[in-house]
Design a protein around this motif. Structure first.
Motif, PDB file in Angstrom:
ATOM      1  N   ARG A 149       0.879  -0.968  -0.128  1.00 16.12           N
ATOM      2  CA  ARG A 149      -0.047  -0.028   0.057  1.00 16.12           C
ATOM      3  C   ARG A 149       0.853   1.227  -0.027  1.00 16.12           C
ATOM      4  N   ASP A 150       1.922   1.190   0.732  1.00 15.77           N
ATOM      5  CA  ASP A 150       2.912   2.248   0.563  1.00 15.77           C
ATOM      6  C   ASP A 150       3.601   2.628  -0.685  1.00 15.77           C
ATOM      7  N   LEU A 151       3.858   1.336  -1.241  1.00 17.18           N
ATOM      8  CA  LEU A 151       4.370   1.512  -2.682  1.00 17.18           C
ATOM      9  C   LEU A 151       3.486   2.212  -3.702  1.00 17.18           C
ATOM     10  N   ARG A 152       2.018   1.930  -3.450  1.00 21.35           N
ATOM     11  CA  ARG A 152       0.921   2.424  -4.176  1.00 21.35           C
ATOM     12  C   ARG A 152       0.791   3.833  -3.856  1.00 21.35           C
ATOM     13  N   LYS A 153       0.939   4.538  -2.645  1.00 23.35           N
ATOM     14  CA  LYS A 153       0.945   5.804  -2.483  1.00 23.35           C
ATOM     15  C   LYS A 153       2.139   6.475  -3.199  1.00 23.35           C
TER      16      LYS A 153
END
Length: 426
Positions: A55-59
């Motif tokens: 999810r952090d990579l998505r952000k």
């Protein structure tokens, strides 16, 4: 009037209470506690270092990639119900641990077909990959090879089988195939994959026509493209992305160049006519089985009946997939149909789960419910958009660490120890 305030009596215990000894702090002691992290100047390393989850990579990808490109990766068909169902199915799984077993060095490896891979993870095929980041499929293949994992190149990838083989010569390479009515083109693609050392063909069967993607339609990422001014201005806000696209080879459907000679620009409408084949049937699968000498998987299976028919027609296994929710919306989540497909095929056929995997515990749940391994697509594309090859590396590291820790917390010391009783489902 005089008011007399009576103090509470002092007990003997209070009088005898020892006072806490104090001392001046010493730098040698503070130094062990106050370890200030050195600032990271490189922006790619800084954002990847801050990413603790997919999810952090998505952000992070939102901040590095034009919105239209991000929406192409992140979006799904119609109301995106299937995409949400995929994630909800994983979220609903409960893990049931068993303790008092050594878990200090868990063995993450497993076998898919006759080959050992480092963990139950396979890189799924994705199209237009160099649109997300100029390093494209070559970067993904290198990461897969370093981690001992298979990489699947798409027919509509932006690199050829020869490019991938050269970029990661020691890797385990698979080729995803869109079969067409053009037998010459089909034979050419198979011959090139075979000559490049690819070991597995993955036939995708869930694209008789294109799924409807409202986000892409609004952004003008259609076939043929019809970019809006908003999309163009949005791309201009990412000068590094634009510069990399302008200074590297043009984005093209690399494996399909023979359709238009040696030119880099390929007619997107003609490519769509190839990829989306409404007459695809079991005769095509029989032709493929007769012309491909190695392992063959059928991708896009969502029912036990289709799984059985595919194997009876010559496939060595199936990929349980709803295309990440990008084709037919309102289909069931792949995790929910996985157990019945495994039961139908028995223990010998290879069953791989695709769609919705974004956490190491998702891999564990899929294994418990019958999958030999899982495929990831968006999970590594977020990393690619956030930081190229380093971002893909970060995505795999995150999933590997999550998977290993979850195995240990479940009380298991190996991937092959995961069993059905380790999960509960609604």
């Amino acid at each position: 009037m005089t008011v007399t305030v009576t103090q509470p009596p002092t007990t003997s215990a209070a009088r005898q209470r020892p006072r806490v000894a104090r001392q001046r702090p010493r730098w040698s002691e503070l130094r062990e506690v106050l370890r200030v992290r050195r600032p990271t100047l490189n922006p790619v390393e800084r954002r990847l270092g801050a990413a603790l989850t997919i999810r952090d990579l998505r952000k992070a990808a939102v901040g590095t990639t034009p919105r239209a490109v991000f929406d192409y990766v992140d979006g799904a068909a119609d109301a995106e119900l299937t995409a949400r169902r995929n994630r909800a199915a994983f979220a609903a799984v409960e893990l049931v641990p068993e303790y008092l077993s050594p878990v200090d060095h868990p063995d993450l490896s497993t076998r898919v077909f006759d080959r050992e891979i480092a963990m139950p993870l396979i890189f799924a095929p994705t199209g237009y990959t160099r649109m997300m980041h100029h390093e494209g499929e070559a970067a993904v293949a290198r990461v897969a090879a370093r981690h001992g994992l298979p990489y699947t190149l798409s027919t509509v990838g932006t690199s050829t089988v020869e490019d991938v083989a050269a970029a990661a010569p020691g890797g385990e390479h698979w080729f995803q195939l869109y079969l067409t009515r053009d037998e010459r083109l089909n034979a050419e693609l198979l011959d090139r994959a075979l000559a490049a050392g690819f070991t597995t063909v993955v036939l995708t069967v869930d694209t008789p026509v294109a799924g409807r993607h409202p986000k892409d339609m609004r952004n003008g990422l259609t076939i043929p493209p019809s970019l809006t001014l908003r999309t163009l201005f949005g791309m201009a806000r990412y000068p590094s992305w634009v510069l990399n696209k302008l200074t590297t080879a043009p984005i093209a459907f690399a494996s399909l160049r023979s359709m238009t000679g040696e030119t880099d620009v390929i007619d997107a409408v003609r490519v769509a006519d190839v990829v989306f084949e409404p007459t695809l049937n079991y005769d095509h699968l029989a032709w493929l089985r007769a012309n491909w000498p190695h392992r063959l998987l059928v991708k896009g299976i969502l029912s036990p009946r289709d799984a059985r028919r595919a194997v009876e027609a010559g496939a060595d296994g199936v990929v349980v997939s709803n295309h990440g929710g990008r084709q037919l919306d309102r289909t069931p989540a792949t995790l929910t149909v996985l157990p019945e497909i495994r039961e139908e095929l028995g223990p010998d056929a290879t069953v791989i789960l695709d769609s919705g995997v974004t956490h190491g515990q998702d891999i564990l749940a899929a294994r418990a419910l019958g999958a030999d391994a899982v495929m990831i697509g968006r999970a590594y594309l977020y990393g690619l958009m956030a930081g190229g090859e380093r971002g893909v590396e970060r995505a795999v590291t995150i999933l590997r660490e999550e998977y290993a820790r979850s195995l240990q917390l479940l009380g298991l010391n190996a991937s092959d120890a995961i069993a059905r009783h380790h999960v509960r489902t609604p």
